[in-house]
Design a protein around this motif. Structure first.
Motif, PDB file in Angstrom:
ATOM      1  N   GLU A  27      -4.900   1.273   8.981  1.00  0.00           N
ATOM      2  CA  GLU A  27      -5.381   2.537   9.549  1.00  0.00           C
ATOM      3  C   GLU A  27      -5.491   3.573   8.431  1.00  0.00           C
ATOM      4  O   GLU A  27      -4.839   3.465   7.389  1.00  0.00           O
ATOM      5  CB  GLU A  27      -4.420   3.035  10.635  1.00  0.00           C
ATOM      6  N   LYS A  28      -6.290   4.570   8.663  1.00  0.00           N
ATOM      7  CA  LYS A  28      -6.395   5.668   7.708  1.00  0.00           C
ATOM      8  C   LYS A  28      -5.030   6.334   7.558  1.00  0.00           C
ATOM      9  O   LYS A  28      -4.326   6.555   8.536  1.00  0.00           O
ATOM     10  CB  LYS A  28      -7.434   6.684   8.170  1.00  0.00           C
ATOM     11  N   GLY A  29      -4.666   6.613   6.314  1.00  0.00           N
ATOM     12  CA  GLY A  29      -3.364   7.220   6.051  1.00  0.00           C
ATOM     13  C   GLY A  29      -2.305   6.224   5.637  1.00  0.00           C
ATOM     14  O   GLY A  29      -1.234   6.628   5.157  1.00  0.00           O
ATOM     15  N   ASP A  30      -2.563   4.920   5.817  1.00  0.00           N
ATOM     16  CA  ASP A  30      -1.631   3.916   5.303  1.00  0.00           C
ATOM     17  C   ASP A  30      -1.588   4.006   3.777  1.00  0.00           C
ATOM     18  O   ASP A  30      -2.579   4.356   3.137  1.00  0.00           O
ATOM     19  CB  ASP A  30      -2.072   2.510   5.720  1.00  0.00           C
ATOM     20  N   MET A  31      -0.431   3.655   3.199  1.00  0.00           N
ATOM     21  CA  MET A  31      -0.267   3.725   1.743  1.00  0.00           C
ATOM     22  C   MET A  31      -0.334   2.329   1.128  1.00  0.00           C
ATOM     23  O   MET A  31       0.387   1.422   1.558  1.00  0.00           O
ATOM     24  CB  MET A  31       1.060   4.386   1.374  1.00  0.00           C
ATOM     25  N   VAL A  32      -1.204   2.167   0.142  1.00  0.00           N
ATOM     26  CA  VAL A  32      -1.377   0.882  -0.540  1.00  0.00           C
ATOM     27  C   VAL A  32      -1.192   1.077  -2.042  1.00  0.00           C
ATOM     28  O   VAL A  32      -1.914   1.867  -2.664  1.00  0.00           O
ATOM     29  CB  VAL A  32      -2.771   0.287  -0.254  1.00  0.00           C
ATOM     30  N   MET A  33      -0.217   0.373  -2.605  1.00  0.00           N
ATOM     31  CA  MET A  33      -0.019   0.420  -4.051  1.00  0.00           C
ATOM     32  C   MET A  33      -1.042  -0.464  -4.744  1.00  0.00           C
ATOM     33  O   MET A  33      -1.268  -1.611  -4.338  1.00  0.00           O
ATOM     34  CB  MET A  33       1.397  -0.035  -4.426  1.00  0.00           C
ATOM     35  N   LEU A  34      -1.653   0.058  -5.788  1.00  0.00           N
ATOM     36  CA  LEU A  34      -2.582  -0.692  -6.627  1.00  0.00           C
ATOM     37  C   LEU A  34      -1.892  -0.901  -7.973  1.00  0.00           C
ATOM     38  O   LEU A  34      -1.840  -0.008  -8.807  1.00  0.00           O
ATOM     39  CB  LEU A  34      -3.893   0.079  -6.786  1.00  0.00           C
ATOM     40  N   ARG A  35      -1.339  -2.094  -8.160  1.00  0.00           N
ATOM     41  CA  ARG A  35      -0.580  -2.416  -9.367  1.00  0.00           C
ATOM     42  C   ARG A  35      -1.471  -3.242 -10.290  1.00  0.00           C
ATOM     43  O   ARG A  35      -2.031  -4.258  -9.865  1.00  0.00           O
ATOM     44  CB  ARG A  35       0.672  -3.198  -8.984  1.00  0.00           C
ATOM     45  N   TYR A  36      -1.601  -2.822 -11.548  1.00  0.00           N
ATOM     46  CA  TYR A  36      -2.566  -3.503 -12.410  1.00  0.00           C
ATOM     47  C   TYR A  36      -2.107  -3.546 -13.861  1.00  0.00           C
ATOM     48  O   TYR A  36      -1.435  -2.637 -14.355  1.00  0.00           O
ATOM     49  CB  TYR A  36      -3.932  -2.808 -12.335  1.00  0.00           C
ATOM     50  N   ASP A  37      -2.470  -4.637 -14.540  1.00  0.00           N
ATOM     51  CA  ASP A  37      -2.335  -4.704 -15.994  1.00  0.00           C
ATOM     52  C   ASP A  37      -3.446  -3.877 -16.618  1.00  0.00           C
ATOM     53  O   ASP A  37      -4.530  -3.719 -16.047  1.00  0.00           O
ATOM     54  CB  ASP A  37      -2.426  -6.154 -16.472  1.00  0.00           C
ATOM     55  N   LEU A  38      -3.207  -3.380 -17.812  1.00  0.00           N
ATOM     56  CA  LEU A  38      -4.138  -2.433 -18.434  1.00  0.00           C
ATOM     57  C   LEU A  38      -5.535  -3.018 -18.632  1.00  0.00           C
ATOM     58  O   LEU A  38      -6.538  -2.323 -18.465  1.00  0.00           O
ATOM     59  CB  LEU A  38      -3.567  -1.957 -19.762  1.00  0.00           C
ATOM     60  N   ASP A  39      -5.627  -4.304 -18.969  1.00  0.00           N
ATOM     61  CA  ASP A  39      -6.932  -4.912 -19.198  1.00  0.00           C
ATOM     62  C   ASP A  39      -7.760  -5.040 -17.925  1.00  0.00           C
ATOM     63  O   ASP A  39      -8.963  -5.297 -17.988  1.00  0.00           O
ATOM     64  CB  ASP A  39      -6.766  -6.288 -19.844  1.00  0.00           C
TER      65      ASP A  39
END
Length: 400
Positions: A27-39
């Motif tokens: 739903e709108k307002g849910d929190m999603v972490m975007l975890r990423y390596d620099l490349d």
């Protein structure tokens, strides 16, 4: 490297994975972490843009760089390595999803670090994974992950960077007009296999190949899962067995890069459910220390099979995400030492507390290490009435 259109398709595919992995819609307002390596920044930017379009709240987090990891594990004292920042716990208690973009700049930069230090960091952060697992069981959380090509990966897999990229495009259906539609087809195909396996009253499973002779006990109230959206790509069908019933020898003929270390030819001997002997053609000391990480590390947490007819992966990719889904000529079997997956419990997820997990033989550990065997093999199920059924042979399930 990727075209704008390919990045858009990759981001859309990851969103399909995240939605598929969660038991109720986002739903709108849910929190999603975007975890990423620099490349992986180009894909992270495309994914961030899509998350904004979906109305969720992106929480971007860059992983440690290669030099940061060398400094952290090489110089850090116990307090530095084991301390978890105070904001991490409440963040995990409120997240609704995590998308991880794997793009290692080096695969062996921690080879000179004592593996026990890696274990300390993992054990100290285990409670964060338990929070996410609990929220996933309640339907509040889901996760997915993918890989982005780097020169280190390409070199380790003996490919050019462009060749490696094309393997990812092929495996994830990014060469198709509608990758999501392709994944839905795979989802339906594997659903038939899962339904067949879940209907079989399996007491024990025996895996035999030239180098492996292993008995695995699925245990009570288990179900087979796969193509759940968690990993992209994913073609495997797996369960988390009762670790107590593991006996025999398992050999991983496929090499493995883990925590900045390279291992090859891992051989594990199980007795009464635990690894009693381990060896490797390369990296034997690292293997032994990983298995000593905690009480559950030398016990089985996952058993998996991949049908070669589903998987588009036919080359060694130097990354477990792809290699555990290897199709090739004979498919693959892989086991994971360490943590089990709670979602393989066939009952009401809300009732699966720590006591019930222990009672049913779900393994608990800070470790989860997939080890892959690609040899031609037969997998036979002994049913509750004592009869036997061939469920897998030479890379294919026998459900038809």
């Amino acid at each position: 490297m990727f075209t704008p259109e390919e990045l858009k398709k990759y981001a859309q595919t990851l969103w399909w994975g995240l939605e598929t992995a969660r038991t109720r819609p986002y739903e709108k307002g849910d929190m999603v972490m975007l975890r990423y390596d620099l490349d992986a920044l180009p894909l992270a930017e495309a994914m961030f843009d899509l998350l904004m379009d979906k109305g969720v709240i992106p929480v971007p987090r860059a992983n440690l760089s290669t030099e940061m990891e060398k400094s952290f594990y090489g110089k850090g004292d116990d307090r530095q390595i084991e301390t978890v920042p105070p904001g991490d716990k409440p963040l995990m208690e409120n997240l609704n999803g995590v998308i991880s973009l794997i793009a290692p700049a080096s695969l062996t930069h921690l080879k000179d670090v004592d593996p026990a230090r890696l274990g300390k960091a993992a054990v100290s952060r285990k409670f964060l994974r338990e929070i996410m697992e609990g929220r996933e069981q309640s339907g509040d959380f889901a996760w997915t992950l993918c890989m982005y090509p780097t020169q280190a990966l390409a070199d380790s897999a003996s490919m050019s960077l462009e060749e490696y990229k094309q393997e990812i495009v092929n495996a994830c259906f990014l060469d198709k007009e509608d990758p999501e539609a392709e994944w839905n087809v795979i989802f339906e195909q594997t659903l038939k296999v899962k339904q067949w396996l879940n209907e079989l009253p399996i007491r024990r499973i025996r895996v035999k190949s030239e180098s492996t002779d292993l008995v695995v006990t699925p245990g009570e109230k288990r179900r087979w899962l796969g193509v759940s959206g968690h990993n992209l790509p994913s073609f495997e069908i797996f369960t988390s067995p009762d670790w107590h019933g593991t006996e025999g020898v398992y050999y991983a003929d496929q090499p493995s890069f883990r925590s900045g270390n390279y291992v090859k030819g891992v051989r594990l001997t199980f007795k009464d459910g635990r690894v009693v002997e381990s060896d490797a053609e390369e990296g034997a000391e690292f293997v032994a220390k990983q298995l000593a990480m905690d009480e559950g590390a030398p016990q089985l947490g996952e058993f998996s099979l991949t049908d070669r007819r589903f998987s588009r992966i036919g080359k060694f990719m130097a990354n477990t995400l792809f290699d555990e889904n290897f199709g090739g000529e004979y498919g693959n079997c892989h086991v994971a030492v360490g943590a089990s997956y709670a979602d393989t419990y066939a009952g009401d997820q809300s009732e699966l507390d720590q006591n019930l997990k222990k009672q049913l033989g779900f393994n608990d550990s800070a470790l989860h290490w997939d080890l892959v065997n690609t040899e031609p093999k037969t997998v036979t199920a002994e049913l509750e009435d004592g009869s036997e059924v061939l469920i897998y042979e030479n890379g294919e399930f026998k459900h038809e």
